[in-house]
Design an enzyme around this catalytic site. Structure first.
Site, PDB file in Angstrom:
ATOM      1  N   CYS A   1     -79.312-137.859 -83.477  1.00  0.00           N
ATOM      2  CA  CYS A   1     -80.092-137.800 -84.718  1.00  0.00           C
ATOM      3  C   CYS A   1     -80.013-139.113 -85.491  1.00  0.00           C
ATOM      4  O   CYS A   1     -79.435-139.192 -86.572  1.00  0.00           O
ATOM      5  CB  CYS A   1     -79.577-136.648 -85.577  1.00  0.00           C
ATOM      6  SG  CYS A   1     -79.689-135.114 -84.676  1.00  0.00           S
TER       7      CYS A   1
ATOM      8  N   TYR B   1     -69.156-152.516 -70.741  1.00  0.00           N
ATOM      9  CA  TYR B   1     -69.368-152.104 -72.135  1.00  0.00           C
ATOM     10  C   TYR B   1     -70.356-150.935 -72.207  1.00  0.00           C
ATOM     11  O   TYR B   1     -71.136-150.828 -73.143  1.00  0.00           O
ATOM     12  CB  TYR B   1     -69.826-153.285 -72.996  1.00  0.00           C
ATOM     13  CG  TYR B   1     -68.887-154.470 -72.860  1.00  0.00           C
ATOM     14  CD1 TYR B   1     -67.605-154.419 -73.400  1.00  0.00           C
ATOM     15  CD2 TYR B   1     -69.253-155.618 -72.147  1.00  0.00           C
ATOM     16  CE1 TYR B   1     -66.720-155.478 -73.241  1.00  0.00           C
ATOM     17  CE2 TYR B   1     -68.375-156.678 -71.985  1.00  0.00           C
ATOM     18  CZ  TYR B   1     -67.118-156.600 -72.540  1.00  0.00           C
ATOM     19  OH  TYR B   1     -66.234-157.644 -72.377  1.00  0.00           O
TER      20      TYR B   1
END
Ligand code: LLP
Length: 420
Positions: A344, A373
């Protein structure tokens, strides 16, 4: 060069169909190729075979135990930046005498832990940290091996968030003050000076900044010699970039050719801390299209992997290539889409305004160059369980980290009695 390739329009990792793994493991998941990991490690190692060197893989790029073990078996050491990474390093079977420890904020507990483990050296980032290590080593009746992380003020010409060797960055000790700090370290009772360390940044695509850093460190090395401070290790950190899109970073061999003439006369063992260049293109994130929708402005492809799984695009605006796993089912026509996750946040995207062969619900997508990463920066934001990690080797795949369960999400949490 990596071993993710198409066979009859279907993406394979080495000898295995990615579709097959996805059907069995479910999406999203990280997928790594053993052959690629090994190849990248050996390419780096071989490039520097002409000079005494030690490769300490920067495990912040990828800290899965199985992946660490691949490099450890080849003789690698590890670059750690926290007690947690040291714990993982030891669990993966790393030789403590090949572990270097950097980071601006090592806590006393972490320093003690590393002293107990007997690591090769601390890469010390400030005068106060030097004092703390001296004091703790004194309490333990031992000498702490140290290098000073020197900030050579070299511009690595990379993203500002991942350049670390400039004066304005929080890392290391300003090169103009390094000599004073070495003098302090020399006087300290419980410190043993072993080296000089520097790491100028990440995703560097030229040899120039590395050469510039080495020249500045060579000057410091001479100054130290004049004061009878002899260092055994010159640790040049990591930072060599990879191709995400159209970058053309130098091959490790080219880096070696550029650096070796400057290092040959230094009489030191050189340490490198590569992370991204070893694992970056050896891993992908496999995600599935859940829905598609179009607004007047945009075409959205909503996938089951989000910024909590791979944060690089959201955090740095970085480019990760995206490919269809089943390319053969796709028409040649492309649509320009935003590939977005379920989180969201408007910043939850894997790609923006990207031309892709038309995507439909159920399609599998591979987010490329996600081995560095990627998982190591994943979080549980929106209470999303962390995804599985899978390693392919010799026609077989191995789940090297299980997908988290909902129970994993609440482990350690407690509702105090007054709320019951
Ligand atoms: N050594 C030290 C002391 C470092 O701080 C780093 C990375 C490395 C070695 C390894 O650098 P590499 O070879 O991977 O470039 N999260 C960012 C990258 C941050 C790098 C931090 N330090 C990204 O996703 O691009």
């Amino acid at each position: 060069m990596h071993f993710f390739h198409y066979r009859n329009g279907e993406l394979y990792c080495e000898e295995i169909s990615v579709l097959k793994i996805a059907q069995e493991v479910k999406t999203p998941f990280y997928l790594y190729s053993y052959k690629t990991l090994l190849r990248h490690y050996l390419a780096f190692d071989t490039a520097f075979q002409g000079i005494p060197h030690l490769i300490c893989f920067a495990m912040k790029a990828n800290s899965n135990l199985a992946i660490l073990r691949i490099f450890i078996r080849e003789g690698a050491g590890l670059d750690v930046v926290s007690g947690g990474e040291l714990y993982r390093a030891l669990k993966a079977g790393a030789d403590p005498q090949k572990i270097v420890y950097a980071g601006v904020g090592k806590s006393k507990e972490e320093i003690r832990y590393a002293l107990e483990a007997g690591i090769l050296m601390f890469n010390v980032e400030s005068g106060q940290e030097l004092e703390a290590i001296d004091e703790l080593a004194g309490q333990m009746g031992i000498k702490a091996p140290i290098a000073l992380r020197v900030n050579p003020d070299v511009d690595p010409q990379t993203h500002p968030y991942i350049s670390t060797g400039l004066k304005k960055n929080k890392f290391g000790i300003d090169i103009s003050k390094a000599l004073d700090h070495y003098r302090l370290a020399k006087k300290a009772k419980n410190l043993q000076i072993l080296g000089i360390h520097s790491h100028i940044g990440s995703q560097i695509t030229e040899t120039g900044p590395f050469v510039e850093a080495v020249k500045r460190l060579a000057y410091l090395l001479d100054e130290l010699k004049r004061e009878d401070i002899v260092v055994q290790y010159l640790d040049l950190g990591g930072g060599l970039g990879i191709t995400y899109n159209d970058e053309e970073p130098p091959h490790p061999q080219k880096l070696a050719e550029a650096l070796t003439p400057h290092m040959a006369k230094m009489n030191c063992t050189v340490i490198f801390e590569p992370g991204r260049v070893i694992v970056g293109n050896a891993g992908v994130l496999i995600t599935q299209v859940l829905y598609t929708k179009s607004t007047t402005e945009k075409n959205f492809v909503i996938v089951d992997g989000g910024m909590n799984d791979l944060i690089r695009p959201s955090l740095y605006g970085s480019y990760q290539a995206i490919q269809h796993v089943m390319l053969k089912d796709k028409q040649a026509t492309t649509h320009t889409v935003d590939v977005v996750g379920p989180i969201c946040e408007s910043g939850d995207f894997l790609a923006r305004d990207r031309p892709l062969p038309v995507c439909s619900a159920g399609d599998l997508l591979a987010v490329m160059s996600a081995g560095a990463y990627g998982f190591s920066m994943a979080s549980n934001y929106n209470s999303r369980p962390k995804v599985a990690e899978v390693l392919v080797k010799d026609g077989q795949y191995y789940v090297i980290r299980q997908r988290e369960s909902y129970e994993d999400l609440i482990r350690g949490e407690a509702i105090p009695a007054f709320l019951r």
